[in-house]
Design a protein around this motif. Structure first.
Motif, PDB file in Angstrom:
ATOM      1  N   ASP A  99       0.807  -1.210   0.000  1.00  0.00           N
ATOM      2  CA  ASP A  99       0.000   0.000   0.000  1.00  0.00           C
ATOM      3  C   ASP A  99       0.846   1.270   0.000  1.00  0.00           C
ATOM      4  O   ASP A  99       0.344   2.338  -0.354  1.00  0.00           O
ATOM      5  CB  ASP A  99      -0.909  -0.010   1.227  1.00  0.00           C
ATOM      6  N   ASN A 100       2.097   1.190   0.390  1.00  0.00           N
ATOM      7  CA  ASN A 100       2.961   2.367   0.414  1.00  0.00           C
ATOM      8  C   ASN A 100       3.779   2.522  -0.865  1.00  0.00           C
ATOM      9  O   ASN A 100       4.687   3.351  -0.928  1.00  0.00           O
ATOM     10  CB  ASN A 100       3.895   2.324   1.627  1.00  0.00           C
ATOM     11  N   GLY A 101       3.492   1.717  -1.888  1.00  0.00           N
ATOM     12  CA  GLY A 101       4.183   1.841  -3.160  1.00  0.00           C
ATOM     13  C   GLY A 101       5.443   1.016  -3.288  1.00  0.00           C
ATOM     14  O   GLY A 101       6.094   1.042  -4.335  1.00  0.00           O
ATOM     15  N   THR A 102       5.811   0.256  -2.268  1.00  0.00           N
ATOM     16  CA  THR A 102       7.015  -0.560  -2.335  1.00  0.00           C
ATOM     17  C   THR A 102       6.697  -1.935  -2.918  1.00  0.00           C
ATOM     18  O   THR A 102       5.595  -2.460  -2.746  1.00  0.00           O
ATOM     19  CB  THR A 102       7.648  -0.733  -0.945  1.00  0.00           C
ATOM     20  N   MET A 103       7.687  -2.494  -3.587  1.00  0.00           N
ATOM     21  CA  MET A 103       7.543  -3.819  -4.179  1.00  0.00           C
ATOM     22  C   MET A 103       8.809  -4.622  -3.853  1.00  0.00           C
ATOM     23  O   MET A 103       9.918  -4.156  -4.122  1.00  0.00           O
ATOM     24  CB  MET A 103       7.345  -3.694  -5.696  1.00  0.00           C
ATOM     25  N   HIS A 104       8.618  -5.804  -3.271  1.00  0.00           N
ATOM     26  CA  HIS A 104       9.734  -6.661  -2.904  1.00  0.00           C
ATOM     27  C   HIS A 104       9.710  -7.915  -3.771  1.00  0.00           C
ATOM     28  O   HIS A 104       8.630  -8.470  -4.043  1.00  0.00           O
ATOM     29  CB  HIS A 104       9.671  -7.044  -1.425  1.00  0.00           C
ATOM     30  N   LEU A 105      10.891  -8.355  -4.173  1.00  0.00           N
ATOM     31  CA  LEU A 105      11.042  -9.566  -4.965  1.00  0.00           C
ATOM     32  C   LEU A 105      11.774 -10.607  -4.119  1.00  0.00           C
ATOM     33  O   LEU A 105      12.832 -10.320  -3.536  1.00  0.00           O
ATOM     34  CB  LEU A 105      11.811  -9.290  -6.258  1.00  0.00           C
ATOM     35  N   TRP A 106      11.200 -11.823  -4.082  1.00  0.00           N
ATOM     36  CA  TRP A 106      11.689 -12.867  -3.202  1.00  0.00           C
ATOM     37  C   TRP A 106      12.013 -14.129  -3.998  1.00  0.00           C
ATOM     38  O   TRP A 106      11.412 -14.388  -5.038  1.00  0.00           O
ATOM     39  CB  TRP A 106      10.637 -13.238  -2.156  1.00  0.00           C
ATOM     40  N   ASP A 107      12.952 -14.904  -3.483  1.00  0.00           N
ATOM     41  CA  ASP A 107      13.181 -16.250  -4.001  1.00  0.00           C
ATOM     42  C   ASP A 107      12.237 -17.200  -3.267  1.00  0.00           C
ATOM     43  O   ASP A 107      12.245 -17.271  -2.034  1.00  0.00           O
ATOM     44  CB  ASP A 107      14.637 -16.675  -3.777  1.00  0.00           C
ATOM     45  N   TRP A 108      11.406 -17.925  -4.035  1.00  0.00           N
ATOM     46  CA  TRP A 108      10.359 -18.741  -3.429  1.00  0.00           C
ATOM     47  C   TRP A 108      10.944 -19.827  -2.524  1.00  0.00           C
ATOM     48  O   TRP A 108      10.428 -20.084  -1.432  1.00  0.00           O
ATOM     49  CB  TRP A 108       9.507 -19.367  -4.534  1.00  0.00           C
ATOM     50  N   ARG A 109      12.009 -20.461  -2.956  1.00  0.00           N
ATOM     51  CA  ARG A 109      12.524 -21.616  -2.211  1.00  0.00           C
ATOM     52  C   ARG A 109      13.186 -21.189  -0.911  1.00  0.00           C
ATOM     53  O   ARG A 109      12.920 -21.760   0.151  1.00  0.00           O
ATOM     54  CB  ARG A 109      13.508 -22.396  -3.087  1.00  0.00           C
ATOM     55  N   THR A 110      14.052 -20.188  -0.983  1.00  0.00           N
ATOM     56  CA  THR A 110      14.818 -19.806   0.211  1.00  0.00           C
ATOM     57  C   THR A 110      14.153 -18.709   1.033  1.00  0.00           C
ATOM     58  O   THR A 110      14.484 -18.517   2.207  1.00  0.00           O
ATOM     59  CB  THR A 110      16.215 -19.323  -0.198  1.00  0.00           C
ATOM     60  N   GLY A 111      13.250 -17.945   0.417  1.00  0.00           N
ATOM     61  CA  GLY A 111      12.651 -16.826   1.115  1.00  0.00           C
ATOM     62  C   GLY A 111      13.531 -15.603   1.172  1.00  0.00           C
ATOM     63  O   GLY A 111      13.280 -14.683   1.961  1.00  0.00           O
ATOM     64  N   TYR A 112      14.563 -15.559   0.312  1.00  0.00           N
ATOM     65  CA  TYR A 112      15.509 -14.437   0.314  1.00  0.00           C
ATOM     66  C   TYR A 112      14.920 -13.272  -0.477  1.00  0.00           C
ATOM     67  O   TYR A 112      14.454 -13.433  -1.605  1.00  0.00           O
ATOM     68  CB  TYR A 112      16.842 -14.864  -0.286  1.00  0.00           C
ATOM     69  N   ASN A 113      14.963 -12.091   0.118  1.00  0.00           N
ATOM     70  CA  ASN A 113      14.498 -10.863  -0.539  1.00  0.00           C
ATOM     71  C   ASN A 113      15.663 -10.265  -1.325  1.00  0.00           C
ATOM     72  O   ASN A 113      16.503  -9.578  -0.772  1.00  0.00           O
ATOM     73  CB  ASN A 113      13.974  -9.889   0.517  1.00  0.00           C
ATOM     74  N   PHE A 114      15.673 -10.523  -2.647  1.00  0.00           N
ATOM     75  CA  PHE A 114      16.847 -10.133  -3.427  1.00  0.00           C
ATOM     76  C   PHE A 114      16.702  -8.772  -4.102  1.00  0.00           C
ATOM     77  O   PHE A 114      17.684  -8.249  -4.639  1.00  0.00           O
ATOM     78  CB  PHE A 114      17.163 -11.200  -4.488  1.00  0.00           C
ATOM     79  N   GLN A 115      15.550  -8.163  -4.084  1.00  0.00           N
ATOM     80  CA  GLN A 115      15.407  -6.835  -4.698  1.00  0.00           C
ATOM     81  C   GLN A 115      14.224  -6.104  -4.093  1.00  0.00           C
ATOM     82  O   GLN A 115      13.193  -6.709  -3.775  1.00  0.00           O
ATOM     83  CB  GLN A 115      15.223  -6.950  -6.215  1.00  0.00           C
TER      84      GLN A 115
END
Length: 482
Positions: free
Chosen positions: A400-416
């Protein structure tokens, strides 16, 4: 004796008043006045004198303007007043029933009890001397805040991300939902401006606008089994559009409040919708019949998803729970209560037998068919409005604040992490992502946003491990021995 004299005098006054009224009407109209009219006139005269006598006086005529000469006078505002008319025009002073001084701390005197109307020149000089008006200050503040937004959009962390290739404008309100058609040639959006728009995916040009909803359009989906487009909105309506004629051919009636989302079953002609009335409904696409009403949530149902395998329907609600449903029986199979806040988004992995749910407390991953918990994806501390995942295991969460996070599904790592600047002209508070979706090639990501735009992101083909290092190490869980 005294009372009789008083009564006689009163009667004499009333008689004289009535006679004067009678004579006046006879002289004006040359016909007699009835007794009722005369008594009414007397009553009105008495009422005017008793209730409005103190304010019946007219402006008092003062000394003639020629006696004052051409030198002017000093008015009560402290400004010199020059008389423009040197002829026979007289100046009027306005008096009131409640005398008041020209300002605080000034005593009431014979001069301050009378307020002289300022001349045009005096009024102009007074306006110049006064501080700036509130409206002017507000306009200056608004202009500076717009400038702040432009400057704010230029700082590094809010600069346009490298993957952003296209920003599409055309809607007049928040863009609330988005879907890509199976042929990957166009996509459709629904907005708070009550319209549905179809866009060319390659160029971003508008192909078609559909009108029919009378409130915000909250959900759209394109059928892969027929040339139909389905939409739902806050007007409680669920519509089926025939894309060969661009007309509504079916309505699905039954929800008692705003319809927040919808999904199509991948193998059978079944439509599922969810609503603010705390229910989800299963519809037969062809007959428009309501097959089941899925009741059990205690608050608005914000999202619904369908799949071919069991459980075939998954819902997320503002009551913080997720429910897995039996399609045939219309009953709840499992209720997941791990979330502590509203669940607004659910997404199914296209290849694995797993799904994810988004909430302000966490993004959680689950395993079908019983909803076994897998892991938390923590770090996106905002209201998660939408989730999307592709076959490569890239999970996208939009907030809702305009942010977008990209995650690796398997590890749960937020890479971007991405926070694109809002469209110029929009307020900074209008930075919000309501929906996102991958296209059919899964190389482009489309987002529907609060600044009334659709943004298209493309994979960065030049990215390498050197340019985008992954700072991730698997967590070592130490188990205690008992």
């Amino acid at each position: 004796m005294v009372e009789e004299v008083q009564k006689h005098s009163v009667h004499t006054l009333v008689f004289r008043s009535l006679k004067r009224t009678h004579d006046m009407f006879v002289a004006d109209n040359a016909k007699p006045v009835s007794l009722d009219d005369r008594s009414h006139k007397v009553k009105m005269a008495v009422k005017l004198r008793t209730e409005y006598g103190s304010v019946l006086h007219m402006p008092v005529l003062k000394e003639n303007a020629r006696e004052k000469g051409a030198h002017g006078v000093i008015d009560s505002y402290g400004h010199k007043q020059y008389l423009q008319n040197q002829g026979d025009d007289d100046e009027y002073l306005i008096t009131g029933t409640h005398p008041y001084p020209p300002g605080p701390g000034v005593a009431l005197t014979a001069d301050t009890k009378i307020q002289r109307m300022p001349s045009e020149s005096a009024a102009q000089s007074l306006a110049v001397a006064l501080p700036p008006s509130q409206s002017k200050m507000e306009s200056n503040r608004t202009a500076s805040s717009i400038g702040d937004i432009y400057r704010h959009a230029g700082i590094p962390e809010r600069s346009q991300p490298p993957g952003l290739t296209l920003v599409i404008s055309g809607h007049l309100g928040w863009v609330r939902c988005i879907a890509v058609e199976p042929g990957n040639q166009w996509f459709v959006t629904g907005s708070a401006d009550r319209t549905i728009k179809i866009w060319d995916l390659a160029s971003g040009k508008l192909k078609l606008s559909l009108t029919g909803h009378i409130s915000t359009v909250r959900g759209v989906i394109v059928s892969g089994r027929s040339p139909y487009l389905f939409s739902c909105g806050e007007d409680k309506q669920v519509k089926c559009w025939d894309l060969e004629y661009n007309k509504v051919i079916r309505h699905y009636h039954g929800h008692l409040s705003a319809v927040y989302g919808l999904d199509l079953h991948p193998t059978i002609d079944v439509l599922v919708t969810c609503s603010r009335d705390s229910t989800a409904r299963i519809w037969d696409v062809r007959t428009k019949a309501s097959v089941h009403t899925l009741a059990g949530h205690t608050n608005a149902v914000a999202t619904v998803k369908c799949q071919a395998a069991e459980p075939q329907i998954i819902t997320g609600s503002h009551d913080t729970t997720i429910r897995l449903w039996d399609l045939v029986g219309g009953k709840t199979r499992v209720t997941l209560t791990n979330h502590k806040k509203s669940v607004r988004a659910v997404v199914l992995h296209p290849r694995q037998y797993t799904f994810a749910s988004g909430s302000p407390d966490n993004i959680k991953q689950w395993k079908f068919p019983d909803g076994n918990f897998i892991q938390n994806l923590s770090g996106h501390s905002a209201i998660i409005n939408t989730l999307a995942v592709n076959s490569d295991g890239v999970l996208v969460s939009g907030a809702d604040n305009g942010t977008m996070h990209l995650w690796d599904w398997r590890t749960g790592y937020n890479f971007q992490r991405v926070h694109a600047a809002v469209q110029p002209g929009s307020l900074d508070s209008e930075s919000g992502i309501f929906a996102c979706a991958f296209d059919q090639s899964e190389s482009r990501l489309l987002t529907a946003e609060a600044d009334k735009t659709i943004k298209v992101y493309r994979e960065d083909d030049t990215a390498t491990e050197e340019t985008h290092p992954v700072n991730w190490k698997p967590e070592i869980i130490k188990r205690k021995r008992f």
